[in-house]
Design an enzyme around this catalytic site. Structure first.
Site, PDB file in Angstrom:
ATOM      1  N   LYS A 143       0.842  -1.193   0.000  1.00  0.00           N
ATOM      2  CA  LYS A 143       0.000   0.000   0.000  1.00  0.00           C
ATOM      3  C   LYS A 143       0.880   1.247   0.000  1.00  0.00           C
ATOM      4  O   LYS A 143       2.027   1.137   0.412  1.00  0.00           O
ATOM      5  CB  LYS A 143      -0.939  -0.018   1.196  1.00  0.00           C
ATOM      6  N   LYS A 177      -1.613 -10.214  10.592  1.00  0.00           N
ATOM      7  CA  LYS A 177      -1.565 -10.235  12.058  1.00  0.00           C
ATOM      8  C   LYS A 177      -2.266 -11.491  12.568  1.00  0.00           C
ATOM      9  O   LYS A 177      -3.371 -11.821  12.131  1.00  0.00           O
ATOM     10  CB  LYS A 177      -2.254  -8.990  12.631  1.00  0.00           C
ATOM     11  N   HIS A 235      -7.028  -1.180   6.002  1.00  0.00           N
ATOM     12  CA  HIS A 235      -6.991  -2.011   7.205  1.00  0.00           C
ATOM     13  C   HIS A 235      -8.366  -2.187   7.872  1.00  0.00           C
ATOM     14  O   HIS A 235      -8.778  -3.305   8.166  1.00  0.00           O
ATOM     15  CB  HIS A 235      -6.019  -1.425   8.235  1.00  0.00           C
ATOM     16  N   LYS A 326      -4.751   8.988  15.187  1.00  0.00           N
ATOM     17  CA  LYS A 326      -3.381   9.142  15.686  1.00  0.00           C
ATOM     18  C   LYS A 326      -3.412   9.941  16.988  1.00  0.00           C
ATOM     19  O   LYS A 326      -4.303  10.764  17.189  1.00  0.00           O
ATOM     20  CB  LYS A 326      -2.536   9.937  14.680  1.00  0.00           C
TER      21      LYS A 326
END
Ligand code: BG6
Length: 478
Positions: A143, A177, A235, A326
């Site tokens: 990506k 993951k 994601h 964030k």
């Protein structure tokens, strides 16, 4: 179990991703005994250097990012002998003949495009031109896979001119993951959950991916992307798909990817009243998003929360709430399935609302919690209490939990094995952009200004309101 013998060529072999993730990941697989004796890794990049200089570069990278295995010096030296380097000009012909001499034809050949998407087409064309590609090679791309539907289509076309879809491995590292794959094991390996996994029993689902880091150091990229492009389109969308998809008939690439695609295509367009965009303001350290992004007039979002609907039989009427940002109060990724109230309370209305919740913690402290209602112990009558049935990977698996491979390690080994299940198919990426584009276009047309939020908080107040309006609340970020 060692994989087949291979040559892995990393374009961008001196870049940040190679240094932090790919090379240390390969080293850990080497330590785990998964790399066959004659496997080789070939770094290719613009810088002029020889094998020895590249090995020095990799030694430093592995020592810094390789984790505890990095301390075994003799093993590291052995690993470094597998490494080669070829200076290459992606847009010209320099270096390609040397690469062609080096790459073996009788082993698995995987070309990792760890470079900006602007070079994908050039690399694909030069691989073909210099006889380095045929219908058995594998191409790994990173990506961002485009920044909208048109650019993603162009990238898919550029790759399709030279390679079949079955040769292309589009990485979304969230799929590598361990806990993300665990979502499928939980859903489809148990009898317990699937019968309840629909709008009849599920009130709503929350997906939170909270980070504490800001964008300092990568503001140039981030400011042109924002949370929607950087995290949601890929994601969070992948997490949503795994939670919402129908059971695939097999755990095989196209069976899984077909089901994910159907989820994306069933997503309703999002109403702008159901989106909250945020941007972190000045923190105690005096750094706002705008400082970090070095753009004092930026309207890019570093936080986004939204309410989505999936229009199909399973999910009509069950909202999905997604948020990511964030510089939030904790690094915590979690998916929570909140079940509906029992249809009738035999204990009386004053006992209030008690809901079962299944929470899957993706990182850190990977594990699962199922909140169940029990009687509050003691003589005080029939009082109800919600308590968690708690499972952490660390407790359940003991020391094995520490040996879980990192996302990149697993995905690279899957490339060598030729297993595309955990990679995104071209149509999936396009469908995700087709859903994302109008949402972004709408806020751009309105000149939407993101709401400021305090660093270290849970995001802007409006994100709380998004839930409160529906008489629901977010799980605490912790
Ligand atoms: C990347 C994003 O894809 O994922 C980053 O570009 C983000 O902005 C990162 O920080 C998060 O990944 P992880 O594995 O740390 O959750």
């Amino acid at each position: 179990i060692p994989v087949e013998n291979f040559d892995l060529i990393i374009f961008g072999g001196t870049g940040d991703l190679a240094r932090r993730k790919i090379l240390p990941g390969l080293y850990r697989r080497f330590c785990a005994g998964q790399m066959p004796e004659k496997a080789r890794i070939i770094g290719a990049a613009r810088s002029e250097m020889d094998n020895d200089a590249y090995r020095d570069f990799v030694r430093v990278a592995v020592t810094e990012f390789g984790g505890k295995t990095a301390s075994e010096a003799n093993v590291l030296e052995e690993f470094l002998q597998r490494l080669h380097y070829v200076p290459i000009d992606a847009r010209g012909d320099g270096g390609w003949a040397d690469l062609a001499k080096l790459v073996r034809k009788d082993v698995v050949r995987a070309y990792y495009f760890s470079v900006g998407p602007g070079l994908f087409g050039d690399l694909a064309a030069r691989l073909t031109k210099h006889g380095l590609a045929d219908d058995t090679v594998r191409i790994v791309v990173e990506k961002p896979f485009g920044r909208d539907l048109a650019s993603a289509k162009a990238l898919n076309q550029a790759l399709a001119e030279h390679f079949d879809e079955s040769q292309v491995y589009r990485i979304d590292h969230y799929l590598g993951k361990e806990t993300v794959q665990n979502l499928m094991a939980v859903r489809f390996g148990n009898m317990l959950f699937e019968p309840l996994w629909n709008s009849q029993y599920v009130d709503h689902i929350q997906i939170t991916v909270a980070e504490t880091v800001g964008v300092a150091g990568r503001g140039g990229y981030y400011d042109k992307s924002g949370a929607m492009r950087d995290m949601v389109q890929n994601h969070l969308m992948q997490l949503l798909c795994l939670i919402a998809m129908e059971p695939p008939s097999k755990f095989e690439p196209d069976a899984v990817r077909d089901e994910k695609l159907k989820v994306i295509r069933a997503l309703d367009p999002v109403d702008h009243h159901h989106i909250v965009r945020g941007q972190y303001a000045d923190g105690p350290d005096g750094h706002s998003y705008r400082d970090d992004a070095e753009n004092l007039r930026s309207f890019t979002e570093s936080f986004i929360a939204m309410r989505l609907n999936i229009s199909n039989w399973r999910w009509a009427g069950t909202p999905f709430y997604l948020r990511t940002g964030k510089r939030l109060k904790a690094r915590s990724s979690e998916i929570t399935v909140v079940f509906k109230d029992a249809p009738h309370s035999i204990f009386g209305a004053e006992e209030g609302r008690h809901r079962n919740m299944l929470s899957i913690r993706l990182q850190p402290n990977e594990g699962m919690t199922l909140d169940v209602t029990i009687k509050e112990p003691g003589p005080g009558g029939m009082r109800l209490l919600d308590v968690p049935l708690d499972m952490s990977f660390a407790d359940a698996l003991g020391p094995d939990a520490e040996d879980v491979p990192d996302a990149y390690e697993r995905l690279i080994m899957d490339v060598i094995r030729g297993n595309q299940t955990l990679f995104m198919r071209g149509d999936e990426v396009e469908a995700a952009w087709a859903w994302t584009d109008p949402v972004i276009a709408e806020w751009e047309a309105r000149n939407d200004v993101p709401k400021p939020y305090e660093p270290g908080s849970a995001g802007p107040e409006d994100a709380m309101m998004l839930m409160h309006r529906d008489d629901r609340r977010w799980r605490e970020i912790k």
